[in-house]
Design an enzyme around this catalytic site. Sequence first.
Site, PDB file in Angstrom:
ATOM      1  N   GLU A  72       0.829  -1.183   0.008  1.00  0.00           N
ATOM      2  CA  GLU A  72       0.000   0.074  -0.173  1.00  0.00           C
ATOM      3  C   GLU A  72       0.825   1.436  -0.024  1.00  0.00           C
ATOM      4  OE1 GLU A  72      -2.409  -3.182   1.771  1.00  0.00           O
ATOM      5  OE2 GLU A  72      -0.501  -2.421   2.236  1.00  0.00           O
ATOM      6  N   PHE A 134     -12.509  -7.228  13.457  1.00  0.00           N
ATOM      7  CA  PHE A 134     -11.357  -7.524  12.635  1.00  0.00           C
ATOM      8  C   PHE A 134     -10.778  -6.546  11.519  1.00  0.00           C
ATOM      9  CE2 PHE A 134      -9.648 -10.171   8.969  1.00  0.00           C
ATOM     10  CZ  PHE A 134      -8.402 -10.379   9.513  1.00  0.00           C
ATOM     11  N   GLN A 135      -9.675  -6.193  11.478  1.00  0.00           N
ATOM     12  CA  GLN A 135      -9.162  -5.353  10.827  1.00  0.00           C
ATOM     13  C   GLN A 135      -9.682  -3.889  10.665  1.00  0.00           C
ATOM     14  OE1 GLN A 135      -8.491  -6.919   6.776  1.00  0.00           O
ATOM     15  NE2 GLN A 135      -6.608  -7.653   7.173  1.00  0.00           N
ATOM     16  N   LYS A 184     -17.934  -1.203   5.095  1.00  0.00           N
ATOM     17  CA  LYS A 184     -18.386  -2.354   3.781  1.00  0.00           C
ATOM     18  C   LYS A 184     -19.847  -2.524   3.636  1.00  0.00           C
ATOM     19  CE  LYS A 184     -17.214  -7.268   2.782  1.00  0.00           C
ATOM     20  NZ  LYS A 184     -16.589  -8.446   3.168  1.00  0.00           N
ATOM     21  N   MET A 495      23.096   9.982   4.375  1.00  0.00           N
ATOM     22  CA  MET A 495      23.140  11.414   4.996  1.00  0.00           C
ATOM     23  C   MET A 495      23.251  11.152   6.489  1.00  0.00           C
ATOM     24  SD  MET A 495      22.731  14.463   4.604  1.00  0.00           S
ATOM     25  CE  MET A 495      22.044  14.917   3.130  1.00  0.00           C
TER      26      MET A 495
END
Length: 583
Positions: A72, A134-135, A184, A495
């Site tokens: 993602e 869940f999630q 959903k 760096m």
Amino acid sequence: MSAEAKQKPQMEVDQSQSEAKKPKTGADLLIELLVEQEVDTIFGYPGGAVLPIYDALYRSNAPFKHILTRHEQGAVFAAEGYARVTGKPGVVIATSGPGATNLITGITDAMMDSLPLVVFTGQVANHVIGSDAFQEADVLGITTPITKYNYQVEDIRTLPKIVKEAFHIATTGRPGPVVVDIPKNISEALPTGEFETEFHLPGYQPTTKPNPLQIVKLAEAISKSKKPLVVAGAGVLFANATEELKQFVEKYELPIVNTLLGLGSISGSNPLFLGMAGMHGCYTANMAMYECDLLINIGARFDDRLTGNLKHFAPNAKVAHIDIDPAEIGKNVPTEIPVVADAKKALEALLKREIKKPDHAEWKAHLREYQEKYPLWYEKPDESEGISPQYIIEKLHEFTNGEAIVTTDVGQHQMWVAQYYSLNRPHNWASSGGLGAMGFGFPAAIGAQFGRPDELVISINGDAGFQMNMQELMLLKQWNLPVKVIILNNSALGMVRQWQESFYEERYSESLLDMNPDFVKLAESFGVRGMRVEKEEEVEAAIQEMLDHNGPIVVDFRIARNEKVFPMIAPGKGIHQMIGVTK
């Protein structure tokens, strides 16, 4: 549609007609709304909470591509690269929970660098929100501080209005990311009743036209100044005002410097251009900011990497600031002439006025002396130490005439490119500025190539940053994207190592990467050509071979580990207190 989706079986005509008569779901409605917004590319990754959306995408004949990234974060960085070089909003879809939280770095980056994104996240069903389902993740709570605005859809009938608002907010005023969180059950719902399609945002009315009185004040200040200077930032690019900027500085012969993200707003070959200013800006640009008596900031934040210690910033200058975001004016630097406006409209207003040309011949001569006495410099290392990275960038510029689309990751290589790859065209530069997010450069190049498929895109990375999203190499093979990937490989967090050498008595704590992968074999494992270059005499031939190659390629340049980025403003110092100005 994605390459995989093209393989879906064709439906029988009568079956298609039957399907068309069925009520559309919220997900189908979302796809229609994206088509209405003229979206042509979506970057995303499916999961449980967005399965209805991906099913609708599969069933649709939407005229846009879906790019299945391998993470993602790769999706959101690619969307940023797409937005940066096209000016259009980058669109992202991710699932709930970890899918959404994996977007956070990219959303924050877009917020700090003013990039237009519209991000759709899946969410658990409305009736279980707050139950630690869940999630589930509190996307609204997480993204409120890092977005221009965010939404959670509670009623399917509001979806058209929300989507239209999201694109409007992301792309107008000061651009930025907008998140739309879709439970959903909303995606699965069968829409009924009347939809809310029109929107009115009385509290969101960006000021685009400048106040005429402020333009008069600025015009008078220009005519009276002896040491004027223009600082041009990314706001000039977002406003498509590069031609107006060129006309303005040339009409009054005003010296000009760029911020890191403003590079390309004025051609690097323009004789009035002094270079990049800031922490790793060139000596002349920084001294011009320190010594000027009129500083005209057009579309830039006065951030700490530009100003250094504010006690020493432009101490003798009257400051004028043109910015579409009123919150930026006076935030860090006291501003005597504030101009809240779109950069293009402000420059147009200035060009319409007849302003007496300032008497600043001595100032220009003084700055030319600085340029001659204190140019950018580097010393070539011994052959056993590796190749000079600055030499590689200089040769790359020579071979491409400064006209390629260039993306970078974050670190030493980013600054070397900013210093030595002088951009001759606008909208050809994508780099993570305000957030400094490693892992940005390579996915951003993928997004840039999708956005401008017929142009040369070069992704320049450090070996450390490249490893953060190297999984996206698969997209180069899958889509045959001709991105040219350069790795300036010093086997270090360059760096970090430089700071440890300069300010931490050479205690190289966890900054040396002595166990890097074989980048050539890595590229080949993804079906992409790989090359390794270890000697300076091989550089020119390698660059030519890279540019002549029709498809994607990864070139691993072994550079000197101990090479540093100079000049540099040390922490706490003023812009005139640079180190490494001369050999």
